[in-house]
Design an enzyme around this catalytic site. Structure first.
Site, mmCIF file in Angstrom:
data_model
loop_
_atom_site.group_PDB
_atom_site.id
_atom_site.type_symbol
_atom_site.label_atom_id
_atom_site.label_comp_id
_atom_site.label_asym_id
_atom_site.label_seq_id
_atom_site.Cartn_x
_atom_site.Cartn_y
_atom_site.Cartn_z
ATOM 1 N N LYS A 163 0.843 -1.188 0.000
ATOM 2 C CA LYS A 163 0.000 0.000 0.000
ATOM 3 C C LYS A 163 0.880 1.240 0.000
ATOM 4 C CE LYS A 163 -3.314 2.667 2.421
ATOM 5 N NZ LYS A 163 -3.275 3.386 3.671
ATOM 6 N N GLY B 218 0.611 4.824 1.020
ATOM 7 C CA GLY B 218 -0.283 5.716 1.765
ATOM 8 C C GLY B 218 0.135 7.164 1.617
ATOM 9 N N ALA B 219 -0.637 8.035 2.256
ATOM 10 C CA ALA B 219 -0.348 9.464 2.190
ATOM 11 C C ALA B 219 0.998 9.748 2.859
ATOM 12 C CB ALA B 219 -1.453 10.251 2.874
ATOM 13 N N ASP C 173 -5.560 8.739 14.871
ATOM 14 C CA ASP C 173 -6.134 8.374 13.569
ATOM 15 C C ASP C 173 -7.032 7.148 13.757
ATOM 16 O OD1 ASP C 173 -6.679 8.560 10.872
ATOM 17 O OD2 ASP C 173 -4.894 7.475 10.238
ATOM 18 N N ILE D 40 3.861 0.761 2.586
ATOM 19 C CA ILE D 40 3.784 -0.477 3.355
ATOM 20 C C ILE D 40 4.239 -1.627 2.461
ATOM 21 C CG2 ILE D 40 2.215 -2.040 4.579
ATOM 22 C CD1 ILE D 40 2.271 0.586 5.990
#
Ligand SMILES: Nc1ncnc2c1ncn2[C@@H]1O[C@H](COP(=O)(O)OP(=O)(O)O)[C@@H](O)[C@H]1O
Ligand SMILES: [Mg+2]
Length: 203
Positions: free
Chosen positions: A5, A7-8, A117, A12
């Site tokens: 992934k 991400g912002a 988060d 990952i």
């Protein structure tokens, strides 16, 4: 390493750590940030995430085991949790996990920690409900900060899982009340934040 992934904030990767499946979370640079500030932020969040992932175990919250931290490379290598993020479960399965997510939120808050988060993407349902993604977490005893966590997860329930919002929120707050002595105070603040939002839209 296989990219799982992007991400912002972090990439990952699925990797191995001495023969075990592992996740490598690498915080990449943000080109628009001042490079010194950027490096400091990534370093701080990496260290914070690693220590908090470990710390929550003492609250009996399942979390991936941290195998290795490389602060200079802004990298954490941690246990790969086999399972599915709650976010990706079918809507109908969401309410069934909300009580436990609420209990986890209450355990964090009553220990003086905000997650920072708190979303359904940051709980992985495997052999238990695992909490991840603690780079924005911090110690705080301000009910307003705890309310930010609760408001965020309610917002996610209302957007990503709107069909089951009502029963999900009920289960979540129920679990929260079980582990968080100051639950009523925090949930009042959540209601107040929402009231402000509605008012702002009307005006
Ligand atoms: N330890 C782990 N085991 C399995 N999957 C993970 C693990 N850590 C992260 N992931 C997967 O990667 C996604 C993003 O990781 P996360 O730590 O939440 O970073 P981000 O800051 O990009 O949200 C998670 O939602 C989850 O699907
Ligand atoms: Mg996340």
């Amino acid at each position: 390493m296989e990219l799982v992934k992007r991400g912002a904030e972090a990439d990952i990767y699925l990797t191995e750590w001495f023969g075990r499946p592992a996740i490598s979370k690498v915080r990449h640079p943000k080109p628009y940030r001042n490079p010194d500030l950027d490096a400091r932020l990534r370093r701080r969040r990496t260290l914070r995430e690693a220590s908090m992932l470990h710390m929550v175990k003492s609250l009996h919250i399942p979390s991936p085991l941290v195998y290795f931290v490389d602060a200079a490379r802004h990298t954490i290598i941690m246990e790969y949790v086999r399972g599915t993020p709650v976010h990706s479960l079918p809507d109908g399965d969401i309410p069934g996990h909300c009580r436990e997510m609420g209990r986890v939120a209450g355990l964090l808050h009553s220990a003086g920690i905000m997650h920072g988060d708190l979303t359904t993407s940051n709980f992985i349902l495997g052999e238990g409900l695992f909490l991840i993604d603690m780079g924005l977490s911090r110690r705080t005893t301000k009910p307003e900060d705890w309310a930010v966590d609760m408001r965020l997860i309610k917002e996610i329930l209302g957007s990503a899982h709107a069909r089951v919002l009502e029963e999900s929120w009920e289960a979540l707050t129920d679990g929260y009340a079980q582990t968080m002595p100051r639950h009523a105070e925090v949930l009042r603040l959540v209601a107040r934040i929402e009231g402000r939002g509605r008012y702002a839209r009307v005006v």
